[in-house]
Write a protein that holds these residues in place. Structure first.
Motif, PDB file in Angstrom:
ATOM      1  N   LEU A   1      -9.063 -41.756  46.836  1.00 15.15           N
ATOM      2  CA  LEU A   1     -10.569 -42.615  47.228  1.00 15.15           C
ATOM      3  C   LEU A   1     -11.947 -42.464  48.635  1.00 15.15           C
ATOM      4  O   LEU A   1     -12.330 -42.274  48.465  1.00 15.15           O
ATOM      5  CB  LEU A   1      -9.421 -43.708  47.803  1.00 15.15           C
ATOM      6  CG  LEU A   1      -9.090 -44.208  46.907  1.00 15.15           C
ATOM      7  CD1 LEU A   1      -8.188 -45.559  47.276  1.00 15.15           C
ATOM      8  CD2 LEU A   1      -9.601 -46.011  45.851  1.00 15.15           C
ATOM      9  N   MET A   2     -10.669 -41.308  49.403  1.00 17.27           N
ATOM     10  CA  MET A   2     -11.582 -41.393  50.863  1.00 17.27           C
ATOM     11  C   MET A   2     -12.474 -39.714  50.273  1.00 17.27           C
ATOM     12  O   MET A   2     -12.979 -39.655  50.675  1.00 17.27           O
ATOM     13  CB  MET A   2     -10.894 -40.523  52.222  1.00 17.27           C
ATOM     14  CG  MET A   2      -9.913 -41.867  52.095  1.00 17.27           C
ATOM     15  SD  MET A   2      -9.048 -41.191  54.445  1.00 17.27           S
ATOM     16  CE  MET A   2      -7.428 -40.806  53.397  1.00 17.27           C
TER      17      MET A   2
ATOM     18  N   SER B   1     -12.008 -41.254  58.457  1.00 12.56           N
ATOM     19  CA  SER B   1     -11.602 -40.849  57.211  1.00 12.56           C
ATOM     20  C   SER B   1      -9.915 -40.042  57.060  1.00 12.56           C
ATOM     21  O   SER B   1      -9.113 -39.918  57.189  1.00 12.56           O
ATOM     22  CB  SER B   1     -12.029 -40.366  55.976  1.00 12.56           C
ATOM     23  OG  SER B   1     -12.641 -38.930  57.493  1.00 12.56           O
TER      24      SER B   1
ATOM     25  N   GLY C   1      -4.631 -42.294  47.909  1.00 13.54           N
ATOM     26  CA  GLY C   1      -6.178 -42.678  48.833  1.00 13.54           C
ATOM     27  C   GLY C   1      -6.404 -41.296  48.628  1.00 13.54           C
ATOM     28  O   GLY C   1      -7.517 -41.235  50.198  1.00 13.54           O
TER      29      GLY C   1
ATOM     30  N   PHE D   1     -18.165 -45.317  55.773  1.00 13.16           N
ATOM     31  CA  PHE D   1     -18.841 -44.386  54.746  1.00 13.16           C
ATOM     32  C   PHE D   1     -20.728 -45.234  53.829  1.00 13.16           C
ATOM     33  O   PHE D   1     -22.203 -44.379  54.720  1.00 13.16           O
ATOM     34  CB  PHE D   1     -18.497 -43.658  53.091  1.00 13.16           C
ATOM     35  CG  PHE D   1     -17.541 -43.033  53.813  1.00 13.16           C
ATOM     36  CD1 PHE D   1     -16.923 -42.417  55.153  1.00 13.16           C
ATOM     37  CD2 PHE D   1     -16.084 -42.728  52.896  1.00 13.16           C
ATOM     38  CE1 PHE D   1     -15.840 -41.527  55.184  1.00 13.16           C
ATOM     39  CE2 PHE D   1     -14.984 -41.518  53.342  1.00 13.16           C
ATOM     40  CZ  PHE D   1     -14.948 -41.393  53.925  1.00 13.16           C
TER      41      PHE D   1
ATOM     42  N   TRP E   1     -17.380 -40.123  60.581  1.00  6.99           N
ATOM     43  CA  TRP E   1     -16.455 -40.234  59.541  1.00  6.99           C
ATOM     44  C   TRP E   1     -15.550 -39.368  59.497  1.00  6.99           C
ATOM     45  O   TRP E   1     -14.823 -39.770  58.979  1.00  6.99           O
ATOM     46  CB  TRP E   1     -18.143 -39.219  58.588  1.00  6.99           C
ATOM     47  CG  TRP E   1     -17.514 -38.634  57.306  1.00  6.99           C
ATOM     48  CD1 TRP E   1     -17.578 -39.183  55.628  1.00  6.99           C
ATOM     49  CD2 TRP E   1     -17.403 -37.133  57.532  1.00  6.99           C
ATOM     50  NE1 TRP E   1     -17.186 -38.325  54.896  1.00  6.99           N
ATOM     51  CE2 TRP E   1     -16.576 -37.030  56.049  1.00  6.99           C
ATOM     52  CE3 TRP E   1     -17.037 -35.664  57.995  1.00  6.99           C
ATOM     53  CZ2 TRP E   1     -16.868 -36.082  54.927  1.00  6.99           C
ATOM     54  CZ3 TRP E   1     -16.119 -34.928  57.813  1.00  6.99           C
ATOM     55  CH2 TRP E   1     -16.629 -34.646  56.737  1.00  6.99           C
TER      56      TRP E   1
ATOM     57  N   ALA F   1      -7.495 -45.592  54.984  1.00  4.21           N
ATOM     58  CA  ALA F   1      -6.928 -44.871  54.072  1.00  4.21           C
ATOM     59  C   ALA F   1      -7.618 -45.580  52.675  1.00  4.21           C
ATOM     60  O   ALA F   1      -7.775 -44.565  51.751  1.00  4.21           O
ATOM     61  CB  ALA F   1      -5.541 -44.185  53.401  1.00  4.21           C
ATOM     62  N   GLN F   2      -7.444 -47.001  52.505  1.00  2.00           N
ATOM     63  CA  GLN F   2      -8.045 -47.032  50.760  1.00  2.00           C
ATOM     64  C   GLN F   2      -8.977 -48.250  50.783  1.00  2.00           C
ATOM     65  O   GLN F   2      -9.122 -48.504  49.779  1.00  2.00           O
ATOM     66  CB  GLN F   2      -6.418 -48.014  50.361  1.00  2.00           C
ATOM     67  CG  GLN F   2      -4.830 -46.868  49.954  1.00  2.00           C
ATOM     68  CD  GLN F   2      -4.396 -47.070  49.067  1.00  2.00           C
ATOM     69  OE1 GLN F   2      -4.384 -48.596  47.918  1.00  2.00           O
ATOM     70  NE2 GLN F   2      -4.124 -45.971  48.564  1.00  2.00           N
TER      71      GLN F   2
ATOM     72  N   SER G   1     -12.111 -47.160  55.488  1.00  3.09           N
ATOM     73  CA  SER G   1     -13.209 -45.857  55.202  1.00  3.09           C
ATOM     74  C   SER G   1     -14.372 -45.300  54.917  1.00  3.09           C
ATOM     75  O   SER G   1     -15.508 -45.373  54.609  1.00  3.09           O
ATOM     76  CB  SER G   1     -12.277 -44.717  55.069  1.00  3.09           C
ATOM     77  OG  SER G   1     -11.578 -44.630  54.181  1.00  3.09           O
ATOM     78  N   ILE G   2     -14.247 -46.297  52.829  1.00  6.61           N
ATOM     79  CA  ILE G   2     -15.628 -46.914  52.285  1.00  6.61           C
ATOM     80  C   ILE G   2     -16.095 -47.472  52.916  1.00  6.61           C
ATOM     81  O   ILE G   2     -17.030 -47.300  52.361  1.00  6.61           O
ATOM     82  CB  ILE G   2     -14.732 -47.002  50.991  1.00  6.61           C
ATOM     83  CG1 ILE G   2     -13.223 -46.020  50.303  1.00  6.61           C
ATOM     84  CG2 ILE G   2     -15.317 -47.117  49.674  1.00  6.61           C
ATOM     85  CD1 ILE G   2     -13.275 -46.026  48.795  1.00  6.61           C
TER      86      ILE G   2
ATOM     87  N   THR H   1     -15.286 -40.275  47.609  1.00 11.01           N
ATOM     88  CA  THR H   1     -15.933 -41.478  48.609  1.00 11.01           C
ATOM     89  C   THR H   1     -16.898 -40.471  49.778  1.00 11.01           C
ATOM     90  O   THR H   1     -17.866 -40.793  50.096  1.00 11.01           O
ATOM     91  CB  THR H   1     -16.302 -43.186  48.650  1.00 11.01           C
ATOM     92  OG1 THR H   1     -15.047 -42.737  49.939  1.00 11.01           O
ATOM     93  CG2 THR H   1     -16.001 -43.731  47.946  1.00 11.01           C
ATOM     94  N   GLY H   2     -15.997 -40.182  50.637  1.00  7.67           N
ATOM     95  CA  GLY H   2     -16.697 -39.608  51.399  1.00  7.67           C
ATOM     96  C   GLY H   2     -17.370 -37.766  51.214  1.00  7.67           C
ATOM     97  O   GLY H   2     -18.226 -37.807  51.979  1.00  7.67           O
TER      98      GLY H   2
END
Lengths: 567, 88
Positions: free
Chosen positions: A77-78, B31, A74, B65, B27, B57-58, B61-62, A81-82
């Protein structure tokens, strides 16, 4: 048709498309070469940014990493993109209003200093180089596996294509080629994922299949995976093994590193308006999210599939004589190894002493369609996607290197008298030289490409990001503060990484790390140090001059943004 | 000067910053909050076949965003109009 012919056909067709676009959109002026004349639609720019950002690492390695790391995956991934949220909210619109070509331009003008510009140029070139070497290697790996040529030939073919459209097309050519590359790579990524999701869970969307029950049973896929993992002596898939502090710092370093990468930032100079720069980042993230939400699903599916094919339905092992063709195929490349420790003629995969298999995590995405028995054309498509991902990223990076050299270093520093035409010539020359060096590194990798990637993120996080943020949000920040901040951030981060990765790799264990932060996450601390030093020095040396403060005020609202300005 | 007055310019920037802080709070919460710091607590809950913290987490959050950036685009457009500083 066999896999090799199909791969040749599909990859060849996609190449013709890219080259056609590069010729159609050939750059005529420096303006076109650097920023496509500021005339690219936000949706197209979003797609191009997505292709630019999603490298061979995202396409080929990420799902495999997640597959082996579980929850810990993760962070990628986070993190990746974050960072776009930071970019869209804190950087993109202001840099677009500022209206120059490159990141060193901004740093140099905002901090009214040649030294600041030079520090930024050197960072930009270094960050981009570390990246591009890995991309060339990625192209080489894909070609050598699917065309069955050796890796040197694979890299040389890749160099030729990148040279052709990056050097002739410039930013305009690259932008439209990258739109095409995004379409190819996302299609290639999604098709096998949808097939596998349907087979395993009956859901069309892998994002939903990921959280559904396994076909023909009442057990959720992830519960099954957790059960398999603990049974075989791995950590529970949904829990991972890194400490919370480390996960926190790595995620932060990747986020801030993303927002500080010069080849991503430069994208937002190519849209016509400030409003478009804001939108463009949104579209880019949407297009990236399509791949990034699919990747963890692929990771979990592939994990279950792989364990079941190797260990068999009863988890007693499968006879090697009956091994599926993907195992024997990949064994030839040396990326899968089997050693029959208990001499029973069966393969067994586990996280403890019973383990007899060595499986390289980089093969998961490429081997996934074979593991799931998908048709040959899907396998060929994945090869084309991997090549598209690697090519689009290297083209963007090469552009940053060539503009840094011709524009920031020569035109603004060493040879201010050169004409537009000469500048364009030097830009192309720099790109050509960079390709040769990157190709050399791709053929003879220094053996630490993966480590160098961590280096690039750490450097971007600890140098550019704070300098740009303070340049926009603190009118008073002066050149002394910014330069001292960048230098201390970079030096600290670089020393930490060099010590643990190159000088004393044996000491690279959590007990020796600062506050338990691994070298991958240290950029976050470097960034904090940069901020602290910059603010302290600023306090001691007085505020930035009045005209600079006025310039900062003028980039804070959209009205009056023209096209990107030439000098 | 694109603003009608110095006060307007200050007010515009203040509203801009407060919007930024709000969005960046969300944000951070989805996350670093739900995906990392609170992951063990949230994993006690179920969301379809996912443990909730793992899902954030996977996946979760995306999605948030992406939504955040489009909210930002809308809100900033409104703000630019209010202060009459949008592009021609």
């Amino acid at each position: 048709m066999d896999i090799q012919t199909l791969t040749l056909l599909i990859v060849g067709a996609s190449f013709l498309l890219y080259i056609g676009i590069a010729i159609w959109a050939r750059a005529g002026s420096t303006q076109d070469f650097y920023v496509a004349g500021g005339g690219v639609h936000p949706v197209a720019n979003g797609m191009a940014t997505a292709a630019d950002w999603m490298s061979a690492a995202s396409f080929i390695s990420m799902a495999g990493l997640i597959s082996f790391m579980g929850y810990d995956g993760g962070v990628y991934l986070m993190g990746w993109t974050g960072g776009y949220v930071l970019l869209a909210l804190c950087l993109a619109p202001y840099l677009r209003k500022f209206g120059k070509f490159t990141v060193p331009d901004f740093v140099g003008d905002r901090y009214y200093s040649q030294l600041a510009r030079t520090v930024a140029v050197v960072c930009a070139i270094f960050v981009s180089f570390t990246y591009v070497a890995g991309q060339m290697r990625g192209v080489g790996v894909v070609f050598s596996r699917f065309l069955e040529v050796d890796i040197t030939t694979g890299v040389i073919i890749g160099m030729g294509v990148v040279f052709f459209y990056a050097v002739l097309g410039g930013m305009k050519g690259i932008t439209y080629t990258q739109v095409a590359q995004y379409c190819v790579l996302i299609f290639a990524y999604i098709v096998p994922a949808v097939f596998i999701s349907l087979m395993m869970t009956g859901h069309v969307f892998p994002q939903l299949g990921f959280g559904a029950t396994v076909t023909g049973s009442e057990t959720y896929l992830l519960d099954k995976l957790d059960g398999l993992s603990t049974e075989l002596g791995f950590n529970e898939y949904t829990n991972g093994s890194k400490s919370m502090v480390d996960v926190f710092f790595i995620t932060a370093a990747l986020m801030v590193g993303t927002a500080g990468l010069p080849h991503v930032i430069v994208r937002f100079f190519t849209v016509p308006k400030v409003r478009d720069a804001r939108k463009s980042a949104g579209w880019a993230l949407l297009f990236i999210a399509v791949l990034y939400t699919t990747a963890p699903a692929i990771g979990a599916f592939a994990r279950v599939n792989m364990i079941e094919t190797i260990n068999g339905p009863e988890s007693t092992g499968t006879a090697y004589a009956e091994a599926p063709s993907w195992i024997t195929n990949w064994e030839k490349t040396g990326l899968i190894k089997w050693e029959d420790k208990n001499q029973d003629g069966k393969m067994f995969y586990s996280g403890d002493e019973r383990n007899e298999m060595k499986v390289d995590r980089d093969i998961i995405v490429l081997a996934n369609p074979e593991i799931a028995n998908l048709p040959n054309w899907v396998i060929a498509l994945v090869a084309a996607g991997g090549v598209a991902a690697a090519l689009s990223t290297s083209a963007g990076l090469l552009l940053v290197i060539s503009t840094s050299v011709s524009h920031d270093l020569l035109k603004r520093n060493l040879m201010p008298q050169i004409t537009d035409r000469q500048e364009l010539f030097y830009a192309r020359l720099a790109a050509a030289v960079a390709i040769v060096i990157a190709g050399y590194l791709g053929i003879n990798p220094p053996g630490f490409v993966a480590q160098v990637v961590a280096f690039a993120f750490g450097l971007a996080a600890s140098s550019f990001f704070p300098a740009i943020i303070m340049g926009i949000f603190s009118k008073k920040m002066n050149k002394e503060g910014a330069i001292a901040g960048m230098l201390s951030g970079i030096t600290f981060t670089a020393l930490y990484i060099i010590y643990f990765k190159f000088i004393n790799p044996a000491a690279n264990v959590p007990e020796n790390w600062f506050f338990g932060i691994s070298p991958e996450g240290i950029g976050t601390l470097g960034m904090i140090l940069n901020f602290v030093v910059a603010i302290a020095v600023n306090k001691a040396t007085g505020d930035a001059p009045e005209e600079v403060q006025e310039m900062v005020e003028s980039i804070r609202f959209p009205k009056g943004a023209g096209g990107a300005q030439a000098h | 000067m694109a603003f009608e007055s110095k006060d307007k310019a200050t007010a515009y920037w203040r509203e801009n910053i407060s919007l930024l802080l709000k969005l960046l709070t969300v944000w951070f919460v989805v996350s670093f909050g739900c995906g990392i710091l609170l992951v063990d607590v949230l994993n006690e809950f179920r969301f379809f076949g996912f443990k909730l913290g793992f899902w954030f987490a996977q996946q979760g959050s995306i999605y948030v965003f992406v939504a955040l950036i489009f909210v930002y685009v809308q809100q900033m457009l409104k703000l630019d109009r209010k202060y009459n500083v949008e592009e021609e």
